[in-house]
Structures are given as C-alpha cells and as structure tokens.
Scaffold this motif. Structure first.
Motif, PDB file in Angstrom:
ATOM      1  N   ASP A   1       0.809  -1.221   0.000  1.00  0.00           N
ATOM      2  CA  ASP A   1       0.000   0.000   0.000  1.00  0.00           C
ATOM      3  C   ASP A   1       0.840   1.267   0.000  1.00  0.00           C
ATOM      4  N   GLY A   2       2.147   1.137  -0.142  1.00  0.00           N
ATOM      5  CA  GLY A   2       2.999   2.320  -0.200  1.00  0.00           C
ATOM      6  C   GLY A   2       3.246   2.932   1.168  1.00  0.00           C
ATOM      7  N   ALA A   3       3.638   4.213   1.187  1.00  0.00           N
ATOM      8  CA  ALA A   3       3.950   4.908   2.434  1.00  0.00           C
ATOM      9  C   ALA A   3       2.666   5.149   3.223  1.00  0.00           C
ATOM     10  N   THR A   4       2.682   4.783   4.490  1.00  0.00           N
ATOM     11  CA  THR A   4       1.521   4.979   5.360  1.00  0.00           C
ATOM     12  C   THR A   4       1.977   5.563   6.681  1.00  0.00           C
ATOM     13  N   GLY A   5       1.054   6.239   7.346  1.00  0.00           N
ATOM     14  CA  GLY A   5       1.308   6.732   8.690  1.00  0.00           C
ATOM     15  C   GLY A   5       0.668   5.795   9.694  1.00  0.00           C
ATOM     16  N   LEU A   6       1.447   5.325  10.656  1.00  0.00           N
ATOM     17  CA  LEU A   6       0.911   4.485  11.728  1.00  0.00           C
ATOM     18  C   LEU A   6       0.629   5.387  12.919  1.00  0.00           C
ATOM     19  N   PHE A   7      -0.634   5.538  13.283  1.00  0.00           N
ATOM     20  CA  PHE A   7      -1.049   6.431  14.362  1.00  0.00           C
ATOM     21  C   PHE A   7      -1.534   5.636  15.562  1.00  0.00           C
ATOM     22  N   ARG A   8      -1.510   6.310  16.704  1.00  0.00           N
ATOM     23  CA  ARG A   8      -1.985   5.694  17.949  1.00  0.00           C
ATOM     24  C   ARG A   8      -2.895   6.690  18.660  1.00  0.00           C
ATOM     25  N   VAL A   9      -4.038   6.212  19.149  1.00  0.00           N
ATOM     26  CA  VAL A   9      -4.971   7.060  19.883  1.00  0.00           C
ATOM     27  C   VAL A   9      -5.323   6.364  21.192  1.00  0.00           C
ATOM     28  N   HIS A  10      -5.389   7.150  22.277  1.00  0.00           N
ATOM     29  CA  HIS A  10      -5.699   6.619  23.614  1.00  0.00           C
ATOM     30  C   HIS A  10      -7.147   6.976  23.956  1.00  0.00           C
ATOM     31  N   PHE A  11      -8.001   5.979  24.078  1.00  0.00           N
ATOM     32  CA  PHE A  11      -9.388   6.213  24.485  1.00  0.00           C
ATOM     33  C   PHE A  11      -9.549   5.865  25.959  1.00  0.00           C
ATOM     34  N   PRO A  12     -10.355   6.632  26.709  1.00  0.00           N
ATOM     35  CA  PRO A  12     -10.476   6.386  28.150  1.00  0.00           C
ATOM     36  C   PRO A  12     -11.126   5.050  28.492  1.00  0.00           C
ATOM     37  N   GLN A  13     -12.028   4.539  27.641  1.00  0.00           N
ATOM     38  CA  GLN A  13     -12.719   3.290  27.939  1.00  0.00           C
ATOM     39  C   GLN A  13     -12.269   2.134  27.048  1.00  0.00           C
ATOM     40  N   ASP A  14     -11.969   2.413  25.797  1.00  0.00           N
ATOM     41  CA  ASP A  14     -11.646   1.355  24.835  1.00  0.00           C
ATOM     42  C   ASP A  14     -10.154   1.076  24.715  1.00  0.00           C
ATOM     43  N   GLY A  15      -9.339   1.722  25.525  1.00  0.00           N
ATOM     44  CA  GLY A  15      -7.913   1.443  25.506  1.00  0.00           C
ATOM     45  C   GLY A  15      -7.188   2.144  24.367  1.00  0.00           C
ATOM     46  N   VAL A  16      -6.032   1.636  24.029  1.00  0.00           N
ATOM     47  CA  VAL A  16      -5.157   2.237  23.020  1.00  0.00           C
ATOM     48  C   VAL A  16      -5.339   1.497  21.698  1.00  0.00           C
ATOM     49  N   LYS A  17      -5.550   2.273  20.623  1.00  0.00           N
ATOM     50  CA  LYS A  17      -5.739   1.667  19.311  1.00  0.00           C
ATOM     51  C   LYS A  17      -4.722   2.226  18.330  1.00  0.00           C
ATOM     52  N   GLU A  18      -4.206   1.340  17.484  1.00  0.00           N
ATOM     53  CA  GLU A  18      -3.307   1.752  16.413  1.00  0.00           C
ATOM     54  C   GLU A  18      -4.012   1.557  15.075  1.00  0.00           C
ATOM     55  N   PHE A  19      -3.742   2.444  14.141  1.00  0.00           N
ATOM     56  CA  PHE A  19      -4.339   2.313  12.819  1.00  0.00           C
ATOM     57  C   PHE A  19      -3.440   2.994  11.798  1.00  0.00           C
ATOM     58  N   CYS A  20      -3.594   2.586  10.550  1.00  0.00           N
ATOM     59  CA  CYS A  20      -2.751   3.090   9.468  1.00  0.00           C
ATOM     60  C   CYS A  20      -3.562   3.955   8.514  1.00  0.00           C
ATOM     61  N   VAL A  21      -2.942   5.013   8.042  1.00  0.00           N
ATOM     62  CA  VAL A  21      -3.546   5.876   7.036  1.00  0.00           C
ATOM     63  C   VAL A  21      -2.533   6.051   5.903  1.00  0.00           C
ATOM     64  N   PRO A  22      -2.863   5.623   4.684  1.00  0.00           N
ATOM     65  CA  PRO A  22      -1.947   5.887   3.566  1.00  0.00           C
ATOM     66  C   PRO A  22      -1.705   7.389   3.438  1.00  0.00           C
ATOM     67  N   LEU A  23      -0.466   7.769   3.113  1.00  0.00           N
ATOM     68  CA  LEU A  23      -0.159   9.200   3.009  1.00  0.00           C
ATOM     69  C   LEU A  23      -1.017   9.865   1.942  1.00  0.00           C
ATOM     70  N   SER A  24      -1.402   9.120   0.919  1.00  0.00           N
ATOM     71  CA  SER A  24      -2.271   9.699  -0.106  1.00  0.00           C
ATOM     72  C   SER A  24      -3.637  10.066   0.460  1.00  0.00           C
ATOM     73  N   ASP A  25      -4.114   9.316   1.468  1.00  0.00           N
ATOM     74  CA  ASP A  25      -5.411   9.618   2.082  1.00  0.00           C
ATOM     75  C   ASP A  25      -5.331  10.809   3.032  1.00  0.00           C
ATOM     76  N   MET A  26      -4.123  11.134   3.497  1.00  0.00           N
ATOM     77  CA  MET A  26      -3.979  12.253   4.441  1.00  0.00           C
ATOM     78  C   MET A  26      -4.080  13.601   3.733  1.00  0.00           C
ATOM     79  N   LEU A  27      -4.111  13.581   2.418  1.00  0.00           N
ATOM     80  CA  LEU A  27      -4.246  14.822   1.658  1.00  0.00           C
ATOM     81  C   LEU A  27      -5.671  15.014   1.146  1.00  0.00           C
ATOM     82  N   ALA A  28      -6.535  14.031   1.382  1.00  0.00           N
ATOM     83  CA  ALA A  28      -7.934  14.113   0.945  1.00  0.00           C
ATOM     84  C   ALA A  28      -8.828  14.095   2.181  1.00  0.00           C
ATOM     85  N   LYS A  29      -9.567  15.169   2.393  1.00  0.00           N
ATOM     86  CA  LYS A  29     -10.322  15.351   3.630  1.00  0.00           C
ATOM     87  C   LYS A  29     -11.307  14.220   3.877  1.00  0.00           C
ATOM     88  N   ASP A  30     -12.044  13.809   2.840  1.00  0.00           N
ATOM     89  CA  ASP A  30     -13.051  12.774   3.047  1.00  0.00           C
ATOM     90  C   ASP A  30     -12.413  11.426   3.378  1.00  0.00           C
TER      91      ASP A  30
END
Length: 939
Positions: free
Chosen positions: A409-438
C-alpha cells in the motif's frame, strides 16, 4: 406537616440559636411534632426539613429520600437592594398576583414572624431528580415575573422552614408567632409540572457527573480565582462571584457553595476558598475545606443563573462561556517528559502497559494531563494587537508512531490514539489519504475518532505536521504484511512484535495487519499458561496433545518443503472440548477466542486471515453447515498456500497477492468432512489425502467446576508460550529441516506411507518435531516417554488411515456401473438380432424417461450417451479419459460413433454414443438391482 411532608422516610427537626445548629432525626411525623413542641417550649427557633431522608445521619441531597411540595420564602422589611417586600401585607398581595398570573393552585400560606412562606403540596411524594427541574422552573418564573421569592430557598430540596405554631425568636425580647394564614389544596405533581412548563423528560433527567477526560482537560489549563475576581471588579468577569465575595455575610448558602465549586477547581484554591468564605456567618476553616472538596465540579453559568437570575442580566459573556471558571483560565500547561510516560490498563488485561508518548511537533503540544493543543497567534480585532492562544483540537492523546513502508500500500502513517474506555488503538492511514479530507475522515472514523467541522481540518493539519516532522528526523520503518518468518528466518513476526533470538522489537503493523495484530498480544505468564496446557499431556489424551502441538508445528511448515496441513475434529456430541482445544492452539501466540474464525466469516475473509497469519495456525470453529463445494475448495486452498490471483479493477494487471501461507489449519464440526466431500463426488481421494480427521471423545471425565478451574485462566494467560518457543527455534533454523526429515523417514517406514500420503506425512512429522522442540525449551512438561507414547499413537492412526482411504477409493470400472445405476429408468434392453425372421424382438425393458442407454443381451453390446456420460464423469470429478483407457485395456471399449439408441422401437433419435462390447448381462443387471432396492441415486 401531614399536608406538606412525605408519608415515609426519616424526618428532621432543627433548632437554631445564632451560629449553633442542632438537628435531630425522627421516624414518624408524630415524633417530629413532639420534638418541635419541646423546642418551642424551650424558646428555640424551631425548623423542620421539607424532605425526608434515607438514614438518620445527614441532611444532605445524597441522603435525601422524598419530597412532597414546592415552596417559596418571601422576606419582608427594610431593604436597600429591593429584594424584600416592605410589609407582609404587600408580600401576600404579590403572592396572590403571582398565583393568579401563573394559574397555580391555592397554596398554604404561613406567617413566618417577619416574612411569608407559601407551600404547594403534591398528592404524592417524588424524588429529588423529579422535583429539582420543577423547583428550578418555579424559581426562574419568580425572577421573570418580578416576584421577590428568596432564590436560595425555592430550589433547595433539603431546606428547612419555620414550624407553624412556633415562634420567631431572633429578637428574644420580642418573639413573633409563626401561624398558618390560609390552608391550601394538594395537587398532583404532574399537574404542577405541566403548569410550570416542565417536560416529563426534564423531570426525569439524571445529571451526569464530570468525567475523567473533562477533569484532565480542565487540569491542563488551570484557572486562577484571583484573575476571576480582578476581571469581575473591572466589569469583565462574573457578577455572581463578585457579589458573593463582596457580600459574604448575607449571601444564601447555595450561592456560597457555587462560588466554592469554582474556587475549589482553581490553581490557587488553597487560598481562594477561604477568601470567598471568611466573612460568611457560618465560616469555619475545616468545614469550608470539607464543603469545597464535596463539590463535584465548577458550577456552570446555568447553575449560577438558577440561584439568582438577576445577577446574570447584562453579562458580557452570556452564551459565550459555559462556566465562570473559564474567566480565570491561563495558559495550557505543557506535558513534561515525565508526564508523557503513561500507564494504561487495556480492556483485555489487568496489567498496565507503559507508553512513551513522543513530543508533538511545534506548534502542537500535549497538555500536562493529555489532549492535543495548538499554540497560535491571534489578532485582537479592536486593537490590532496579537497574543498567543492555546486551543484544544482533540481531547485524547493522538500521535504518529512511525511512517511505515508498506510493501503493498505504499507509504503509510501508523497512528496511535488513547481512548479512556476502549484502551489504546493503532491504525494506518496511507499518506495519499492524508491529503484528501473525506478519505482522512473515513480512516480515523474506523477507530472511533469523530471530529466535526474545523476540528477535522485542524486534526488533518496536525497529522500532516507529524509526518513532515518525522521525515526530517527518522527513517520510515519496514511494515510487515504477514506474521511468521522474516528477514531470511532471522526473526519471527507476531502482532506488533518482532521476535529475535536475543530481543523483542516493536514491529509497526500495516493496513493489512493492524486490526489482526490487536488479537496477538502477550498477556499473563508462561506458568499460568502451562498449567492449562499440561492437562492434555496424560495417557488417553494423545489426540488432544497432538492437536495442541499442531500450533507449535505451524512455524516449522516452511522447513518441511511442503505446503501446509489441515486437521479436522468432529463429534456429534457436545462437551468434548473441541472448541476449547482450538482456543488453546490460538493461545500459543494470541487471544484464545478473538483470534478464532467462525463459519459466518466469509470465505475470502478466512483466507485473508490465514494469509496474514502465514506461519501461525488458523482455527475455524463449527463448519458443519458449510457447503461441500466450499469445503473441497478450502482443503485445496490450505495445501496450495495462497488465495486465488485477481486482476486490478482498472486494468488487465494482476493484483499483488497478499494471501499466502504455509501453516496448519484446524477446524471443528459436528460431522466428518470426509462425509461432506463424498456428497460432492464419489472419489474425493485428492482431498482425503490432504486431510487428517479425528472423531473427538473426552476420555477423562471432569466436572464443570474442575473444567472452569483448569481452562478459565486461559483468557488471562496467552501469547507467552509462542514467544519463548520461537526464541528457542531461532538459533536452530539451519537444522530444523534435518531434524524434521529424520522424524519423517522413521514415521513413513513405521506407518507404510507412500508418495500419495505426502501431506499427511509432512503434517504428522512436523507435529512430532514440534513436540521435540517444545520439550527442549520447557514450554510444556513433556518427557521422552511422553513423546514415544505420542509417536506410537500417530503411527497407529496413519496405518489405519492408509488402509481406510485405499478401501474407499472408487475403481474406474465402477464408474460405468454407477452411471448405469443412476439411469436405470433411462435404459432400453432389447435383443440386437431377431429370433425369427427379420423383425426385431419386442423390448425386454423399455425406458421410462429419456433414452440414454441401450443394452443388447444377445450381442453383449452396451451403448451409452456420450454427452451424458462425459457430464457424469465431470460432475463426479472422475477423468473420462481414464475410464475409457481402462475399458480399452480390458478389451471392452469399441468406438465412439453416431447411432440410434432406439432402434427396434418408435424412438428414432440419432446421437453420439460410446459403444462397449463384451459387457456381461450381470454387469447391467447389477445396475437394475441397485435401482430396485433404492440404492441408485441421481447425478
């Protein structure tokens, strides 16, 4: 008292003498009346609570039980501020006008000695949650109508009022009688609620306490009570707080509590709560500390307005702020390096996990207690001056972990978010998607982030800042699209871990693996897992031990130079432990239950999971209801080691196939897969030689309590055995194949296995080899004697399997017989040569359906429809050419030609047929017999 008090609960009588307050608790109204009579006789200012309480402990809202009236207190006398009526007569007249204007029922009216009390009793008692919105609305209407009711009294559920029949002895030299001036009527609570315009929803709404996230965000930006006061004096603050601090000696208790709620949550609270209280007549340092600490959060502007709406008139901040505490807010406190080390207890675990949150890229920063902020320069539209302002853009910790090079899938950003109830989640966003708002919005929404409007724009900018900053200081990391062996067998990937011989590294997941990686974490201890696993290592449970070891054998499959294996466990009885055994296999590397597939998962999703797991076992529970065609495909897929190739939707170019694997799959069901496969075709030899299938029985009886004691700890101990096992294998990767071959050669000789049993041989040998390594590294308590016992069990099983499979193979000559059996009603039996003269004899048997077969008993010639027989062979997955070759070798195949199958009858169709010769009548008769006994079936 009987009119305005609830009929149940604990009643309170209060005597007030200056600053001395004495209250007593009573079980009945009779007891309450008796106590009040005593207090009146002692010359006390005598009061009673309008509510009842649950216990005889405190007169607080937390202890309050029921209340049965609305009430107002009208103060009378000289008043420079205009909050009192000049005389009681003026107060009564105002009350009469208010009741008429609001269309309220007739109240009880009491002369309190110096003022007037009015009560609107209900026909039934209600809770504080029901009563409070209605009382607040009454207080609000009093303010709107200019009715001078004391705002501190009207909505105070634990308020005390003077007892009718007592005396107001504030001036002991001139006691004034407290008397009932007019008796009122009781009204249903809902009628009063509707008269005051309060909805049923409002009367039942529960106030939500401040959550931890809000508390932390408030703590990030501390407010200073001193600044609130200074702004208030300058006319740019809060009139409520300025009035309360300036008039401490006369403010009502609710306003005092409200001001304390703000001061308590300010950075200078230690001084502020006393500055705001010292002149109050009831001030006591310790009591003030207790009262301030009891506030659950700073009062909102709406709460202040309910206490005294007049003080909020003309407020420059009306509708712009939610609470006066924001007026004293300073700069947001930035997190230090120490603050960025946080411990999180994940939902599936009891042990905290430590996360090192990186410093956010400038101008963004993490608040001291979490959240993402941005520091920007803001221009004052009036003066043109600029100043720095800190703005919250996301309430939870959210940051980039790494930029990942995803092979697919090419270059992607691996992000981490901390939720108070659901714990810590990691997810990937392709860099091409980070330039498109939708597309960016959709990507973050998948994990539960739902920003709106400008917040989404700021989060998008923040995420791109992260990537740009990361690229300046760090190299992108290689993302893994599969678990299992990597880097020429130098490491093994499990979830987000890269296991090496001497260390465990973080392995950033990719879009393909990020969701599945959450199911392959490490929880608990090896000792905890061993207590469960060792249950299977006892005589009589060789099948269970063999199946459990298949989970350790999957990482060995690439070294066997064969493609995968498949184990099927079936039983038509419940409670045999099939599903638990699957969970145990899963627990070697991941979560026992969450990593298990089920029938409702689509075929493609199951293959995708198998592909991601690669060299880790895949398990599927209860596939009994799966179609035979899908089962056959699954058996072959398991051995092929890859999903089907597909073209890209936009061009005639093959997609990169991510779904490849080499492992052992384990499935369970209520019936044997072999039986399912025979429904599809007569000779499923290809599938059967790839399959190891066992009927499961639990040879050891244990109670449910014993079973729970053994297996429930599995959910708290998993992922630990696989890590130890892989670290033991890593130094041995060059010798694994040799060890495996020694075991395989010995096993093949003992069980009499041939080339056609290659898959079963490889799977069993890999499992026995895994047992050797498990014994070596101590993951289970296996001994040499245990392994010999297991080895002999495997030999016995394979020996019986080879004999059984050979007996179940359909010979080629029987294929024609099956065709005749299935079409006995489509057969013409007639002599080929006439008995007398030239006229053919009458048919011995005529077809009842379409004519497909002709047999001449005198010439022993058999003709069958070529298209129909070819179709029959294809449907049964038998080679047509092999059948013809067989009968050619037997001297019974003559030719393929065009011929009238109905010669000698009125049927005159001419078609292509296969002609066999020298076919005995018994061969055809067997088909007819099969049909007459109901054995023959339809193809």
């Amino acid at each position: 008292m009987q009119a305005v008090l609830p009929a149940e609960g604990v009643y309170v009588a209060v005597a007030i003498d200056g600053k001395r307050v004495a209250q007593t608790f009573h079980d009945t109204i009779t007891d309450l009346e008796a106590r009040c009579t005593t207090l009146v006789g002692e010359g006390q200012n005598t009061f009673y609570a309008l509510a009842t309480f649950n216990t005889a402990s405190t007169r607080t809202t937390d202890n309050m039980k029921l209340i049965r009236s609305l009430f107002v207190d009208l103060d009378c006398g000289a008043d420079e501020e205009g909050k009192k009526y000049a005389t009681q007569a003026e107060a009564v007249a105002a009350l009469r006008e208010f009741v008429k204007d609001m269309r309220l029922p007739t109240p009880w009216v009491v002369d309190s000695g110096r003022g007037i009390h009015a009560y609107w009793p209900f026909t039934e008692a209600v809770t504080r949650l029901q009563w409070k919105p209605v009382a607040e609305k009454l207080k609000q209407m009093c303010a709107i109508k200019g009715f001078k009711a004391d705002p501190a009294v009207t909505a105070d559920a634990v308020r005390v009022l003077r007892v009718p029949g007592s005396f107001n002895v504030k001036d002991k030299a001139n006691p004034l009688a407290v008397e009932i001036l007019k008796a009122g009527v009781a009204t249903p609570f809902d009628d009063l609620r509707q008269l005051l315009g309060v909805s049923e929803f409002e009367a039942s709404a529960v106030k939500r306490p401040m959550d931890e996230v809000t508390k932390n965000l408030l703590a990030n930006r501390p407010s200073y009570f001193k600044d609130i006061l200074q702004r208030s004096v300058a006319g740019d603050g809060c009139n409520q707080i300025m009035h309360a601090v300036g008039s401490q000696s006369s403010i009502p208790e609710p306003l005092w509590r409200a001001v304390l709620s703000v001061a308590q949550h300010c950075h200078d609270r230690d001084k502020a709560i006393h500055v705001a209280s010292r002149q109050h007549p009831d001030y006591d340092p310790d009591e003030t500390e207790r009262k301030a600490q009891a506030t659950k959060g700073p009062y909102t502007c709406a709460s202040f307005q309910k206490i005294d709406p007049t003080l909020c008139e003309g407020c420059p901040h009306f509708g712009k702020i939610s609470s006066p505490i924001t007026l004293g807010a300073g700069r947001v406190l930035e997190a230090t390096q120490e603050d960025r080390t946080v411990e999180v207890v994940l939902p599936e675990s009891t042990e905290p996990v430590v996360y090192e949150i990186p410093a956010y890229p400038f101008p963004f920063f993490r608040g001291k207690n979490g959240g993402v902020y941005v520091r920007e320069k803001v221009e004052d539209k009036k003066t043109g001056a600029t100043h720095e302002e800190d703005t919250l853009i996301y309430q939870h910790d959210f940051y980039l972990v790494a930029q990942v090079r995803d092979p697919h899938d090419g270059a992607t950003g691996l992000f981490r978010v901390h939720f108070p109830q659901d714990g810590v989640k990691e997810f990937c966003v392709p860099l091409s998607d980070m330039l498109a708002k939708d597309r960016f919005r959709d990507a973050i929404a998948t994990v539960g982030m739902c920003p709106q409007g400008s917040q989404l724009d700021k989060l998008m900018a923040y995420s791109n800042y992260w990537v740009n900053t990361y690229q300046k200081s760090s190299q992108s990391k290689l993302g893994r699209v599969q678990f299992g062996w990597a880097d020429n067998n130098q490491c093994f990937i499990v979830g987000d871990r890269e296991i090496r011989a001497d260390e465990i590294r973080y392995s950033p997941p990719t879009i393909t693996t990020v969701e599945i990686a959450t199911k392959y974490q490490k929880v608990g201890t090896l000792e905890g897992w061993q207590k469960i696993a060792n249950f299977y290592n006892q005589p009589g449970m060789e099948l269970q031990l063999f199946t459990l070891l298949s989970g350790f054998a999957s990482p060995l499959m690439p070294f066997t130079k064969t493609q995968g294996g498949l184990i099927s466990l079936y039983s038509d009885k419940g409670g045999t432990g099939k599903t638990t055994l699957l969970w145990m296999i899963n627990s070697i590397f991941g979560h026992p239950k969450d990593s298990c597939l089920i029938l409702r998962d689509t075929a493609l999703s199951r293959l995708n999971r198998v592909g991601v797991l690669n060299n880790i076992s895949s398990t599927t529970d209860e596939i009994t209801n799966e179609l035979a065609e899908n089962i056959s495909a699954f058996v072959y897929d398991a051995m092929h080691g890859r999903a089907r190739n597909r073209l890209k939707s936009s061009s005639n170019v093959e997609r990169v196939n991510k779904s490849t694997w080499n492992n052992i799959n384990v499935v369970t069901g209520n019936a044997a897969l072999a039986d399912k496969l025979r429904l599809l075709k007569d000779d499923p030899d290809g599938e059967l030689r790839r399959l190891l299938e066992f009927e499961v029985m639990l040879p050891i009886k244990i109670s449910k309590a014993e079973s729970d004691n053994i297996f429930l700890p599995m959910m708290d101990n998993y992922g630990v055995a696989g890590e130890r096992y892989i670290q033991h294998l890593l130094p041995k990767t060059d010798t694994i194949h040799d060890t495996f071959r020694k075991v395989q050669l010995k096993l093949d000789a003992a069980a009499g296995l041939q080339q056609r049993e290659q898959y079963q041989s490889a799977t069993c040998a890999a499992i026995l080899t895994a047992g050797i390594y498990v014994m070596e590294c101590g993951v289970m308590n296996l001994t040499s004697a245990d392994m010999k016992r297991l080895y002999q069990w495997v030999v016995d099983y394979l020996t019986k399997l080879v004999a059984k499979t050979a007996n179940e193979t359909v010979p080629l000559d029987e294929v024609l017989g099956l065709f005749l059996s299935n079409h006995v009603n489509d057969t013409l039996i007639i002599k080929g040569n006439p008995t007398i003269g030239t006229m053919l004899d009458a048919p011995i048997r005529e077809p009842r359906g379409k004519l497909l077969i002709r047999y001449e008993p005198d010439t022993k010639e058999l003709c069958v429809s070529l298209p129909k027989f070819r179709s029959f062979c294809a449907h049964r997955q038998v080679s047509y050419d092999s059948v013809i070759s067989y009968f050619t070798r037997q001297g019974k195949f003559r030719e393929v030609t065009r011929k009238r199958l109905g010669k000698g009858t009125h049927i005159s169709a001419n078609e292509r047929v296969i002609v066999f010769s020298n076919i005995d009548e018994d061969f055809v008769g067997h088909a007819e017999k099969a049909a007459s006994t109901g054995i023959a079936g339809s193809d």
